[in-house]
Design a protein around this motif. Structure first.
Motif, short mmCIF file in Angstrom:
data_model
loop_
_atom_site.label_atom_id
_atom_site.label_comp_id
_atom_site.label_asym_id
_atom_site.label_seq_id
_atom_site.Cartn_x
_atom_site.Cartn_y
_atom_site.Cartn_z
N THR A 23 -16.86 30.99 13.32
CA THR A 23 -15.65 31.74 12.95
C THR A 23 -15.17 32.58 14.19
O THR A 23 -15.63 33.29 14.62
CB THR A 23 -15.75 32.41 11.67
N THR A 25 -12.23 35.14 14.54
CA THR A 25 -11.17 35.74 13.86
C THR A 25 -10.37 36.49 15.02
O THR A 25 -10.57 36.71 15.95
CB THR A 25 -11.77 37.05 13.23
N CYS A 26 -8.91 36.84 14.39
CA CYS A 26 -7.91 37.43 15.27
C CYS A 26 -8.03 39.02 15.33
O CYS A 26 -8.54 39.39 14.52
CB CYS A 26 -6.46 37.31 14.78
N GLU A 28 -7.43 42.64 14.98
CA GLU A 28 -6.67 43.43 14.37
C GLU A 28 -6.24 44.57 14.93
O GLU A 28 -6.52 45.10 16.05
CB GLU A 28 -7.56 44.01 13.11
N CYS A 67 -2.83 33.59 17.30
CA CYS A 67 -2.80 34.39 16.39
C CYS A 67 -1.31 34.86 16.56
O CYS A 67 -0.71 35.19 17.72
CB CYS A 67 -3.78 35.47 16.36
N HIS A 93 -8.22 31.80 6.95
CA HIS A 93 -7.88 33.04 6.77
C HIS A 93 -7.14 33.38 7.92
O HIS A 93 -6.32 32.82 8.40
CB HIS A 93 -8.94 33.80 6.41
N GLY A 95 -7.77 33.55 11.27
CA GLY A 95 -8.79 33.12 12.36
C GLY A 95 -8.86 31.48 12.33
O GLY A 95 -8.05 30.93 11.62
#
Length: 100
Positions: A23, A25-26, A28, A67, A93, A95
């Motif tokens: 996974t 993820t972008c 934050e 993203c 989600h 990501g």
């Protein structure tokens, strides 16, 4: 003995299932602000945002993970290459879920 063999097989299966995907993820709370072109009288007001969406984007003839952030009332995109060991990615989600 069968119980031990089952336990070992279960752990190995869980490890294999876990290693079958990654996974991504972008980031934050990215911070964006003007850093050049300002004379001393001017001050830039930074914006801090988290991703509002994700997309698979074509860049230079290849597909990358992007993203999308809403910055100063416009879209601001950051991107990265797909993981080499998990090249099959889909939005997940904020990501991407990447598999072999």
């Amino acid at each position: 003995m069968r119980l031990i063999a089952f336990a070992v097989a279960s752990v190995l299966s869980a490890g294999a299932a876990e290693a079958a995907s990654e996974t991504v993820t972008c980031p934050e709370n990215i911070r964006v602000e003007a850093t050049s072109g300002l004379t001393p009288e001017w001050t830039a007001t930074p914006q801090v945002q988290s991703a509002s969406s994700v997309e698979l984007m074509q860049l230079g003839g290849r597909q990358v993970l992007a993203c999308v952030y809403r910055i100063y009332n416009g879209d601001y995109k950051i991107w990265r290459e797909k993981p080499t060991t998990y090249p099959n990615c889909s939005p997940f989600h904020m990501g991407f879920l990447c598999t072999r």
